[in-house]
Structures are given as C-alpha cells and as structure tokens.
Write a protein that holds these residues in place. Structure first.
Motif, PDB file in Angstrom:
ATOM      1  N   ARG A   1      36.158  47.368  29.776  1.00 34.62           N
ATOM      2  CA  ARG A   1      37.424  46.933  28.941  1.00 34.62           C
ATOM      3  C   ARG A   1      38.005  45.730  29.623  1.00 34.62           C
ATOM      4  O   ARG A   1      38.073  45.383  30.672  1.00 34.62           O
ATOM      5  N   GLN A   2      38.358  44.811  28.409  1.00 36.80           N
ATOM      6  CA  GLN A   2      38.884  43.497  28.921  1.00 36.80           C
ATOM      7  C   GLN A   2      40.391  43.296  28.018  1.00 36.80           C
ATOM      8  O   GLN A   2      40.339  43.111  26.934  1.00 36.80           O
ATOM      9  N   SER A   3      41.254  43.512  29.059  1.00 32.16           N
ATOM     10  CA  SER A   3      42.599  43.224  28.411  1.00 32.16           C
ATOM     11  C   SER A   3      42.872  41.637  28.199  1.00 32.16           C
ATOM     12  O   SER A   3      42.256  40.753  28.769  1.00 32.16           O
ATOM     13  N   LEU A   4      43.670  41.338  27.237  1.00 34.53           N
ATOM     14  CA  LEU A   4      44.054  39.743  27.031  1.00 34.53           C
ATOM     15  C   LEU A   4      44.416  39.279  28.337  1.00 34.53           C
ATOM     16  O   LEU A   4      44.884  39.329  29.170  1.00 34.53           O
ATOM     17  N   GLY A   5      43.451  38.337  28.553  1.00 33.42           N
ATOM     18  CA  GLY A   5      43.451  37.181  29.571  1.00 33.42           C
ATOM     19  C   GLY A   5      43.126  37.902  31.151  1.00 33.42           C
ATOM     20  O   GLY A   5      43.397  37.276  32.085  1.00 33.42           O
ATOM     21  N   GLN A   6      42.731  38.978  31.121  1.00 35.03           N
ATOM     22  CA  GLN A   6      41.988  39.728  32.320  1.00 35.03           C
ATOM     23  C   GLN A   6      40.631  39.923  32.545  1.00 35.03           C
ATOM     24  O   GLN A   6      39.749  39.272  31.564  1.00 35.03           O
ATOM     25  N   GLY A   7      40.199  40.282  33.429  1.00 32.59           N
ATOM     26  CA  GLY A   7      38.833  40.437  33.837  1.00 32.59           C
ATOM     27  C   GLY A   7      38.432  41.595  33.066  1.00 32.59           C
ATOM     28  O   GLY A   7      39.068  42.397  32.508  1.00 32.59           O
TER      29      GLY A   7
ATOM     30  N   PHE B   1      34.154  42.806  38.680  1.00 31.84           N
ATOM     31  CA  PHE B   1      34.268  41.290  38.298  1.00 31.84           C
ATOM     32  C   PHE B   1      35.660  40.779  38.823  1.00 31.84           C
ATOM     33  O   PHE B   1      36.585  41.370  38.827  1.00 31.84           O
ATOM     34  N   GLY B   2      35.534  39.391  38.766  1.00 34.93           N
ATOM     35  CA  GLY B   2      36.723  38.853  39.049  1.00 34.93           C
ATOM     36  C   GLY B   2      37.695  38.642  37.790  1.00 34.93           C
ATOM     37  O   GLY B   2      37.134  39.047  36.611  1.00 34.93           O
ATOM     38  N   SER B   3      38.848  37.905  37.836  1.00 34.52           N
ATOM     39  CA  SER B   3      39.533  37.772  36.694  1.00 34.52           C
ATOM     40  C   SER B   3      39.214  36.728  35.737  1.00 34.52           C
ATOM     41  O   SER B   3      39.859  36.657  34.695  1.00 34.52           O
ATOM     42  N   GLY B   4      38.373  35.911  36.219  1.00 35.48           N
ATOM     43  CA  GLY B   4      37.720  34.992  35.302  1.00 35.48           C
ATOM     44  C   GLY B   4      38.578  33.529  35.571  1.00 35.48           C
ATOM     45  O   GLY B   4      39.715  33.451  36.096  1.00 35.48           O
ATOM     46  N   THR B   5      37.881  32.455  35.341  1.00 32.48           N
ATOM     47  CA  THR B   5      38.265  31.154  35.326  1.00 32.48           C
ATOM     48  C   THR B   5      38.240  30.674  33.721  1.00 32.48           C
ATOM     49  O   THR B   5      36.783  30.370  33.472  1.00 32.48           O
TER      50      THR B   5
END
Lengths: 114, 114
Positions: free
Chosen positions: A36-42, B104-108
């Motif tokens: 699951r990927q919430s808005l702006g999250q990992g 996973f990391g939170s992303g860039t």
C-alpha cells in the motif's frame, strides 16, 4: 500476460462499503505481494503469497483486510467496512520464486474512500 | 528490525547535472539484498538494480551508477548528466534473509528541469 495486471485502476467507494481489488501476476511467478502506498509515502507491506505455503499476513493493518490467491495465480485483496484512512494506491507485485528477487509491479489501484 | 532511510524527500536539478540519491539501511542480518526502484509519473515501479551484501563492487549502467558501502550502511545512486525522463520517485529497498518482504524507504522525488 506480459506484466502484472491490476483492476480496477481506480475505485471510489463510500465509507463502510466493502471493496475487492484484483491482481493477475506474471504467468509462472510463484510469489505475489500486496503493498500500500499512501500519498507521498513509501510502500507499506501488506501480505505475501509464496506457492502453496501459508501466506505471510504480518503487514495487514487490521482484520478488515484479507487476501486470497486462487490456484496459485490471481489474487484478490478485500477491504471490509472501508474507512477514509484506507484511501491509498494498492500495488501488487510478483516475482519468479522468492522475495529477494526482482519484483515486477502492476500499475496499482487508486482507492478513494469518501 | 530493518529500516531504510532516504533522507532526501525531493531534489530538483537542471538537465545535464549529476545527482546523487542517498540510501542508508539498517539490518542485523549478514545476508541481505539491496534494491533501487524507479516510479515514473505513470505509477508503475520499475526495477533498476539488485545488490547482495557480499558484493561491494560499485556498478555502472549507462548514466546510472551505484555505490555500496557496508562500512556506512549506504547504497547511493548517482545519475550522471540527468535528463527530463529521469524525473520520477526513486525508492531504495532492503530484503534480509528470513524476512519475507522488501522494506522500502520513503522515496526521493527527483525533478529534472529542462
């Protein structure tokens, strides 16, 4: 198919309704994952299926979430009594055998709970 | 416990600049795998690289290069001569022996301006 297929691509539902999200993995892949990927999250791990083994459900956030994989292929993620905090993109991925291999992701289902 | 930290939330560069995306990980396992995935605006995550914990050789693939340093628990990703098509969210991920799913990391989010 050539890649991981997810349906629907978008789902809008009312709070309290049940929803089902579908994932069709790459043919021959024995491992299947839901994230699951919430808005702006990992990406948050939800559940993992490997062949005929018992699924790893350790990431499911509540008992409103469940998933099954029929015939070692298609998987359905069910969310009962949806809440607004369930709004997110639900991603499915598959890999040939194991979790330490390259994952192939679908395009995801954007779930919006009003 | 295992954890992946991508401290850079968003980076903006001008086309042709070089850019490095940082990834720091934590794990108690001695055998593990590190990954980078790219998520373009279309949403589908694309595998870029997989590296195991016993192979610290740096890798170069075209304009992409990766620097793995166990001493600092880092696995950084550099794009040389960036292009607009490199604009995407980049995720670093860790898979450790005994764990059944990628962390996973939170992303860039990388924005390359023309």
């Amino acid at each position: 198919g050539a890649g991981v297929s997810q349906s629907p691509s978008n789902k809008v539902t009312e709070k309290g309704k049940d929803v089902e999200l579908r994932c069709d993995p790459i043919s021959g892949h024995t491992a299947l994952y839901w994230y699951r990927q919430s808005l702006g999250q990992g990406l948050e791990f939800l559940i993992y299926f490997q062949g005929n083994s018992a699924p790893d459900k350790s990431g499911l956030p509540s008992d409103r979430f469940s998933a099954e994989r029929t015939g070692g292929s298609v998987s359905t993620l069910t969310i009962q009594r949806t809440q607004q905090e369930d709004s997110a993109v639900y991603l499915c991925a598959s890999s040939l055998v194991r979790q330490d291999e390259k994952l192939f992701f679908g395009s995801g289902t954007q779930l919006s709970v009003l | 416990a295992q954890k992946v930290t991508q401290a850079q939330t968003e980076i903006s560069v001008v086309e042709k600049e070089d850019v490095t995306l940082d990834c720091v990980y934590e794990t108690r396992d001695t055998t593990y795998y590190l990954f980078w995935y790219k998520q373009p605006p279309s949403g589908e995550l694309v595998f870029l690289i997989r590296r195991n914990s016993f192979d610290e050789q740096n890798e170069i693939s075209g304009r992409y290069s990766w620097n793995f340093q166990k001493s600092t628990s880092s696995f950084n990703f550099t794009i040389t001569a960036s292009q607009v098509v490199d604009s995407a969210v980049y995720f670093c991920a860790l898979s450790a022996a005994g764990r059944r799913a990628l962390t996973f990391g939170s992303g860039t989010r990388l924005q390359v301006q023309p």
